[in-house]
Write a protein that holds these residues in place. Structure first.
Motif: not given
Length: 271
Positions: A105-115
């Protein structure tokens, strides 16, 4: 291939991302994901959304190859706007969003799970922002929602990853399970949420977002401005083309493992 939505049981919508080989999303993919999450949340029959992915890992961020083969800044602008829309769609979804994360879970994946509202992860999941090796900046806003501030900074500056178990210890991952049980465990949590009154769960989501101490939309947009600066100065292209090294042999993308050399992370990535 693409983004699909299913309804495995009453009150639950599952949005699945599938962009082989590593779920590095093209510009259109980010917009499609935003549309699917918003539509699922707006459905009055849905009381919880599960966000999941097919393939080797949950998300490797932006498709850098699309950016490299596109002249000018159109792909960069499209990726930044697409990520912004997808992250906002998860955060603003009218009902809670449970992220089911496996692999990288990298980059944009962090944006998704962080939200997302909750995270269930498989025991092979790793989380990180290799932005500085990809000629980009961004999603520190969302990583800061997963780990304490100083750990976020160390992970960001080094491009290292954290394991699902480490995030569980920090309280940001609800449960860590074997990979084969990931979807069932995510659905178990979603089922408990979906058992609540639909009107009340929507009010609860709006109320919790309303007391959030950080405006995630504005904070992330501020970060994106520095990505544009890096691109306009030329440093982004130099770093992106070598993936953070002076020379980088072309090789098939490999799944990243926590704390491994950075070149083993999927190459198509940035937020």
């Amino acid at each position: 291939m693409g983004v699909s939505t299913s309804a495995p049981e009453e009150g639950i919508a599952v949005v699945t991302v599938d962009f082989p080989p590593v779920n590095a999303l093209p510009v259109k993919g980010w917009y499609d994901l935003a549309t699917a999450v918003r539509a699922a949340g707006a459905d009055p029959k849905v009381r919880c959304v599960v966000l999941t992915a097919a393939g080797r890992g949950f998300n490797a961020g932006v498709d850098i190859k699309e950016m490299q083969r596109t002249a000018g800044h159109d792909a960069l602008i499209g990726a930044n706007r697409g990520c912004y829309e997808a992250f906002a769609a998860v955060y603003d979804c009218e009902v809670p969003v449970v992220a089911a994360v496996h692999g990288f879970c990298l980059g944009g994946g962090i944006g998704l799970v962080g939200n997302a509202d909750a995270i269930v992860a498989s025991d092979d999941a790793t989380f990180g922002l290799p932005e500085l090796d990809r000629g980009a900046l961004g999603a520190a806003t969302h990583l800061a929602r997963l780990v304490p501030q100083h750990l976020m900074r160390a992970l960001y500056y080094t491009s290292r990853t954290a394991t699902a178990q480490e995030l569980h210890q920090h309280g940001s991952v609800w449960r860590v399970v074997p990979r084969e049980r990931l979807l069932d465990s995510a659905l178990e949590l979603a089922r408990e949420i979906a058992a609540k009154d639909g009107t009340l769960i929507r009010l609860a989501k709006a109320a919790i977002n309303g007391i959030d101490p950080v405006d995630v939309r504005r904070s992330y947009r501020f970060e994106q401005g520095f990505t544009f600066e890096a691109n306009l100065s030329g440093v982004a292209d130099r770093v992106r083309n070598t993936f953070g090294t002076d020379s980088q042999p072309e090789a098939e993308e490999q799944e990243p493992r926590a704390q491994e050399p950075r070149e083993q992370q999927p190459k198509e990535q940035h937020a």
